[in-house]
Motif scaffolding. Structure first.
Motif, mmCIF file in Angstrom:
data_model
loop_
_atom_site.group_PDB
_atom_site.id
_atom_site.type_symbol
_atom_site.label_atom_id
_atom_site.label_comp_id
_atom_site.label_asym_id
_atom_site.label_seq_id
_atom_site.Cartn_x
_atom_site.Cartn_y
_atom_site.Cartn_z
ATOM 1 N N ASP A 127 32.601 36.146 39.930
ATOM 2 C CA ASP A 127 32.877 35.617 41.266
ATOM 3 C C ASP A 127 31.908 36.239 42.281
ATOM 4 O O ASP A 127 31.095 37.105 41.934
ATOM 5 C CB ASP A 127 34.356 35.787 41.641
ATOM 6 C CG ASP A 127 34.792 37.234 41.781
ATOM 7 O OD1 ASP A 127 33.936 38.110 42.018
ATOM 8 O OD2 ASP A 127 36.007 37.492 41.659
ATOM 9 N N GLN A 130 31.842 40.024 42.593
ATOM 10 C CA GLN A 130 31.181 40.680 41.456
ATOM 11 C C GLN A 130 29.671 40.494 41.529
ATOM 12 O O GLN A 130 28.911 41.402 41.201
ATOM 13 C CB GLN A 130 31.739 40.117 40.147
ATOM 14 C CG GLN A 130 33.214 40.454 39.962
ATOM 15 C CD GLN A 130 33.918 39.536 38.975
ATOM 16 O OE1 GLN A 130 33.370 38.514 38.572
ATOM 17 N NE2 GLN A 130 35.135 39.888 38.598
ATOM 18 N N SER C 152 41.198 27.346 40.964
ATOM 19 C CA SER C 152 40.285 26.337 40.424
ATOM 20 C C SER C 152 38.896 26.910 40.152
ATOM 21 O O SER C 152 38.067 26.267 39.527
ATOM 22 C CB SER C 152 40.191 25.141 41.363
ATOM 23 O OG SER C 152 39.725 25.567 42.613
ATOM 24 N N LYS C 153 38.635 28.128 40.643
ATOM 25 C CA LYS C 153 37.349 28.762 40.375
ATOM 26 C C LYS C 153 37.513 30.021 39.537
ATOM 27 O O LYS C 153 36.562 30.791 39.388
ATOM 28 C CB LYS C 153 36.652 29.104 41.704
ATOM 29 C CG LYS C 153 36.378 27.861 42.572
ATOM 30 C CD LYS C 153 35.764 28.228 43.912
ATOM 31 C CE LYS C 153 35.634 26.981 44.799
ATOM 32 N NZ LYS C 153 35.170 27.322 46.144
ATOM 33 N N ILE C 155 38.628 32.801 40.153
ATOM 34 C CA ILE C 155 38.122 33.967 40.878
ATOM 35 C C ILE C 155 39.032 35.177 40.658
ATOM 36 O O ILE C 155 40.251 35.059 40.664
ATOM 37 C CB ILE C 155 37.991 33.600 42.376
ATOM 38 C CG1 ILE C 155 36.745 32.739 42.565
ATOM 39 C CG2 ILE C 155 37.955 34.835 43.266
ATOM 40 C CD1 ILE C 155 36.577 32.206 43.952
ATOM 41 N N LEU C 156 38.419 36.324 40.424
ATOM 42 C CA LEU C 156 39.203 37.535 40.179
ATOM 43 C C LEU C 156 39.343 38.395 41.430
ATOM 44 O O LEU C 156 40.105 39.347 41.447
ATOM 45 C CB LEU C 156 38.566 38.349 39.050
ATOM 46 C CG LEU C 156 38.593 37.656 37.677
ATOM 47 C CD1 LEU C 156 37.873 38.485 36.642
ATOM 48 C CD2 LEU C 156 40.015 37.377 37.233
ATOM 49 N N ASN C 157 38.555 38.076 42.455
ATOM 50 C CA ASN C 157 38.656 38.795 43.723
ATOM 51 C C ASN C 157 38.832 37.776 44.848
ATOM 52 O O ASN C 157 37.998 37.658 45.732
ATOM 53 C CB ASN C 157 37.393 39.638 43.962
ATOM 54 C CG ASN C 157 37.214 40.739 42.944
ATOM 55 O OD1 ASN C 157 37.828 41.796 43.046
ATOM 56 N ND2 ASN C 157 36.380 40.494 41.939
ATOM 57 N N GLY C 158 39.885 37.038 44.770
ATOM 58 C CA GLY C 158 40.086 35.948 45.721
ATOM 59 C C GLY C 158 40.860 36.403 46.930
ATOM 60 O O GLY C 158 41.097 37.595 47.101
ATOM 61 N N PRO C 159 41.247 35.444 47.782
ATOM 62 C CA PRO C 159 40.967 34.009 47.693
ATOM 63 C C PRO C 159 39.599 33.659 48.269
ATOM 64 O O PRO C 159 39.094 34.364 49.127
ATOM 65 C CB PRO C 159 42.069 33.395 48.566
ATOM 66 C CG PRO C 159 42.390 34.463 49.559
ATOM 67 C CD PRO C 159 42.094 35.784 48.924
ATOM 68 N N CYS C 160 39.022 32.556 47.809
ATOM 69 C CA CYS C 160 37.731 32.121 48.329
ATOM 70 C C CYS C 160 37.932 31.497 49.710
ATOM 71 O O CYS C 160 39.057 31.390 50.196
ATOM 72 C CB CYS C 160 37.057 31.134 47.367
ATOM 73 S SG CYS C 160 37.656 29.434 47.458
ATOM 74 N N GLY C 161 36.854 31.068 50.306
ATOM 75 C CA GLY C 161 36.918 30.531 51.665
ATOM 76 C C GLY C 161 37.516 29.138 51.768
ATOM 77 O O GLY C 161 37.619 28.584 52.845
ATOM 78 N N GLY C 162 37.914 28.585 50.652
ATOM 79 C CA GLY C 162 38.483 27.232 50.677
ATOM 80 C C GLY C 162 39.994 27.211 50.711
ATOM 81 O O GLY C 162 40.613 26.156 50.602
ATOM 82 N N ILE C 197 38.002 46.321 43.595
ATOM 83 C CA ILE C 197 37.104 45.254 43.129
ATOM 84 C C ILE C 197 37.323 45.076 41.629
ATOM 85 O O ILE C 197 37.088 45.991 40.842
ATOM 86 C CB ILE C 197 35.634 45.588 43.435
ATOM 87 C CG1 ILE C 197 35.432 45.681 44.957
ATOM 88 C CG2 ILE C 197 34.704 44.535 42.826
ATOM 89 C CD1 ILE C 197 34.091 46.250 45.371
ATOM 90 N N GLU C 198 37.809 43.920 41.281
ATOM 91 C CA GLU C 198 38.041 43.637 39.872
ATOM 92 C C GLU C 198 36.676 43.366 39.216
ATOM 93 O O GLU C 198 35.946 42.477 39.643
ATOM 94 C CB GLU C 198 38.977 42.425 39.760
ATOM 95 C CG GLU C 198 39.299 41.970 38.365
ATOM 96 C CD GLU C 198 40.024 43.001 37.515
ATOM 97 O OE1 GLU C 198 40.663 43.917 38.086
ATOM 98 O OE2 GLU C 198 39.931 42.895 36.276
ATOM 99 N N PRO C 199 36.315 44.139 38.193
ATOM 100 C CA PRO C 199 34.986 43.955 37.585
ATOM 101 C C PRO C 199 34.880 42.633 36.816
ATOM 102 O O PRO C 199 35.899 41.988 36.534
ATOM 103 C CB PRO C 199 34.854 45.151 36.642
ATOM 104 C CG PRO C 199 36.239 45.602 36.374
ATOM 105 C CD PRO C 199 37.066 45.224 37.567
ATOM 106 N N PRO C 200 33.656 42.245 36.461
ATOM 107 C CA PRO C 200 33.480 40.992 35.716
ATOM 108 C C PRO C 200 34.343 40.988 34.458
ATOM 109 O O PRO C 200 34.531 42.020 33.823
ATOM 110 C CB PRO C 200 31.999 40.996 35.352
ATOM 111 C CG PRO C 200 31.361 41.871 36.347
ATOM 112 C CD PRO C 200 32.373 42.906 36.724
ATOM 113 N N LYS C 201 34.840 39.847 34.144
ATOM 114 C CA LYS C 201 35.725 39.731 32.987
ATOM 115 C C LYS C 201 34.913 39.621 31.702
ATOM 116 O O LYS C 201 33.848 39.013 31.677
ATOM 117 C CB LYS C 201 36.596 38.487 33.162
ATOM 118 C CG LYS C 201 37.722 38.396 32.151
ATOM 119 C CD LYS C 201 38.679 37.287 32.545
ATOM 120 C CE LYS C 201 39.691 36.997 31.450
ATOM 121 N NZ LYS C 201 40.566 38.130 31.153
#
Lengths: 306, 123, 222
Positions: A127, A130, C152-153, C155-162, C197-201
């Motif tokens: 995301d 990241q 829908s994305k 995302i692990l560090n949300g929420p996005c701007g939508g 910050i959740e690291p990349p999965k």
């Protein structure tokens, strides 16, 4: 201090920055963007090059950035998490750096449902948070996203991110901005501001936490051409807010386009003079690039510094 | 009270239209019925509260299916009337008969009815 | 459970157009619970196909049967008698069942359902996706709401701007998973956890790592 880019230098030296946006074309000729480039080059410090915005296929942000750079503007490459996995991202980032790109804006990207390929598969391997973190790690720790060492010539980007004060939950928006700064964002461009009152509340919270001392915030503004455009944004675009009074003002205007520019000029002046903690403006004149010079001149931001 | 209605109607009694199963209706058509109407209680008067409302949803689903397989959803209809409305029943029976006459016989009849092709459940 | 939905009649009809005797095999597992491939749906589909085919002058003979589970070799084996003299088999199971049948039998096997997702029942007739089956559960970090599949994305560090008014940018009917996570964490007094910050999965435990296998040696026989 070594500056990573001209934009970095402008912002770090405390000057009020002006950035604009160029949307690459839906074809493979750079003629149009070069035209926009000529139009903007004396009036902005850098321009964003969008990355298939609203999920519509367009010329690559990096390729368009190379053209823009040749044309005399410092590009800010946008990179969304929608279309690339971490392998493609790093590959593109290294390639972009080798081509002279120095600023990257990290964002999630609009969902593909809105674009011209709604049946495509999205990636979202990582995301935007990241991506910011990993870009910094690449630069400062010479590491690939996996942690593997980059032996030499690691890309050293000036890292940007976005913030949307108009999305929800409002109280978490400042937290999330802070999270992005923690991750490594050095400059922030906000979503288009139409609801000034909400933006002021947002900035108040930002200042309370001292976030404006740690990152350069550029306020996003957009001149509107008509009340219909304003209404469309109000009702049809998620994460944006347009007050009714703005629609009314455009509706009652004799020359709506002129009024749209007037509003934008007023907003920039207001932001610059009254809202502490904002270090620049990002003018998103969507399909209306030619109006940017006038806006910059009328707001006293011309000639550009540096 | 004696009321005249079309003699070609065969009544299949059920405890409640809520008991109607897609298979019962489809079965009637497969066996050669030209049309089917489901007569449920007035909406709001169901002894089991929502039996007739649910029946209508199921009838609508079967109508769609009948359209898809070429029988035609118009051959199926749901009506609501109370057991005291004998005259209304006769009216509906005649209305439905007229509609079906207009539509003609069950197209399966032309294709030749024979149940021997139906394998049935082996379990 | 696995949530599946019947394909359009026409699509199924085309798959078996050239066959005269077809077995319709339901499954008494998940697809019975989600009303897409149980005994009842199997009979309805078989009847509808018989009628359709007769009207087209190409009569179809059908056999119907509902297996206890199509995702278990033991029950698939038991279908041999049912399937042995048909030209083709329509499976009303999820994609797993279809494959188990195709693996075991030499008949032409086709799917009657689209396998949609792993989810649960919200109300009668409404099912919702809740698990992305990523193979590495993070629900402890998100207050029991899965962003992998409900955002829908992913995302692990949300929420996005939508995210606006609690809804996702893709549709005003879709809840923003991160709004739900935020509210839940707030209620539980754990908002500070969202500042990490959740690291990349690591997606290698998900579909991206290739077909997955799950083994429990302690319950293996022999």
């Amino acid at each position: 201090m070594n500056y990573l880019s001209k934009l970095h230098q402008t912002l770090d030296s405390g000057k009020f920055a002006v950035t604009a946006e160029i949307g690459p074309p839906k074809h493979s000729s750079a003629e149009g963007i070069m035209h926009h480039c000529d139009m903007l080059k004396n009036h902005v410090d850098a321009t964003n090059i969008t990355d298939c915005q609203t999920a519509i296929v367009r010329m690559s942000s990096i390729a368009a950035g190379v053209h823009i750079k040749k044309g005399g503007i410092e590009p800010i490459i946008q990179m969304t998490c929608r279309d690339r996995n971490r392998i493609a991202m790093q590959s593109d980032l290294m390639g972009a750096y080798s081509l002279g790109m120095r600023n990257v804006l990290c964002l999630a990207g609009d969902h593909q449902r809105f674009g011209n390929h709604p049946g495509s598969k999205n990636v979202y391997d990582i995301d935007s948070m990241q991506l910011i973190y990993l870009l910094r790690q690449m630069r400062d720790e010479k590491k690939f996203f996996s942690g593997e060492e980059i032996k030499e010539h690691q890309p050293e980007f000036y890292i940007g991110a976005v913030a949307n004060p108009f999305a929800d939950p409002f109280e978490f928006r400042v937290d999330r901005l802070e999270k992005k700064v923690e991750a490594g964002a050095q400059f922030i461009q906000t979503q288009c501001i139409f609801d000034m009152e909400r933006f002021e509340r947002f900035m108040e919270l930002v200042r309370e936490r001292g976030i404006d001392q740690r990152v350069h915030i550029l306020a996003g503004v957009t001149p509107l051409k008509s009340w219909r455009a304003a209404q469309y944004i109000q009702t049809g675009v998620a994460g944006m807010m347009v007050p009714d009074s703005l629609i009314e003002r455009l509706k009652n205007a004799e020359d709506p386009k002129k009024e749209g520019v007037n509003i934008c000029v007023e907003d920039i002046k207001h932001i610059k003079e009254n809202i502490k903690g904002v270090h620049g403006v990002h003018i998103m004149a969507i399909a209306w690039e030619e109006v940017v010079p006038e806006i910059v001149e009328r707001t006293g931001l011309f000639p550009r510094p540096v | 009270m004696r009321l005249q209605y079309s003699t070609n109607i065969r009544i299949v009694e059920m405890t409640c239209t809520g008991n109607i199963d897609h298979r019962v209706i489809l079965g009637a058509f497969e066996e050669g019925a030209d049309g089917v109407f489901v007569a449920g209680c007035m909406e709001g008067d169901c002894h089991f509260l929502k039996g007739n409302i649910r029946a209508r949803k199921r009838v609508n689903a079967v109508k769609k299916l009948l359209d898809e397989i070429g029988v035609g959803g118009d051959r199926l209809e749901m009506y609501n009337l109370s057991s005291a409305q004998g005259a209304r029943f006769a009216e509906i029976a005649n209305e439905m008969t007229a509609r079906i006459k207009e539509l003609g016989p069950n197209p399966l009849k032309e294709a030749g009815i024979s149940n021997n092709l139906k394998g049935g459940d082996v379990t | 459970m696995i949530i599946a939905q019947q394909k359009p009649i026409q699509e199924i009809a085309e798959m078996i157009a050239e066959y005269k005797k077809v077995a319709f095999i339901g499954c008494a597992g998940c697809v019975t619970v989600c009303l897409s491939g149980g005994e009842k749906e199997t009979e309805i589909l078989a009847t509808a196909m018989r009628i359709k085919r007769k009207l087209e002058g190409n009569p179809l003979e059908t056999v119907t049967h509902t297996a206890t589970r199509q995702c278990d070799p033991e029950y698939v084996e038991a279908l041999e008698d049912v399937i042995k003299d048909v030209d083709a088999v329509v499976s009303l199971a999820c994609g797993v069942g279809v494959q188990y049948l195709a693996e075991r039998f030499d008949n032409w096997i086709v799917p009657a359902l689209n396998t949609n997702f792993a989810g649960g029942s919200r109300e009668h007739g409404v099912w919702e996706e809740n698990c992305g089956m990523c193979g590495n559960c993070i629900l402890d970090k998100t207050g029991g709401i899965c962003p992998i599949v409900r955002c829908s994305k992913s995302i692990l560090n949300g929420p996005c701007g939508g995210s606006q008014n609690g809804k996702c940018e893709i549709d005003k009917e879709v809840d923003c998973a991160w709004q739900l996570i935020y509210e839940r964490m707030k209620k539980m007094g754990k908002l500070e956890k969202l500042m990490e910050i959740e690291p990349p999965k690591d997606w290698s435990t998900s579909r991206d790592g290739g077909p997955r296998k799950s083994v429990r040696e302690d319950v293996m026989i022999g």
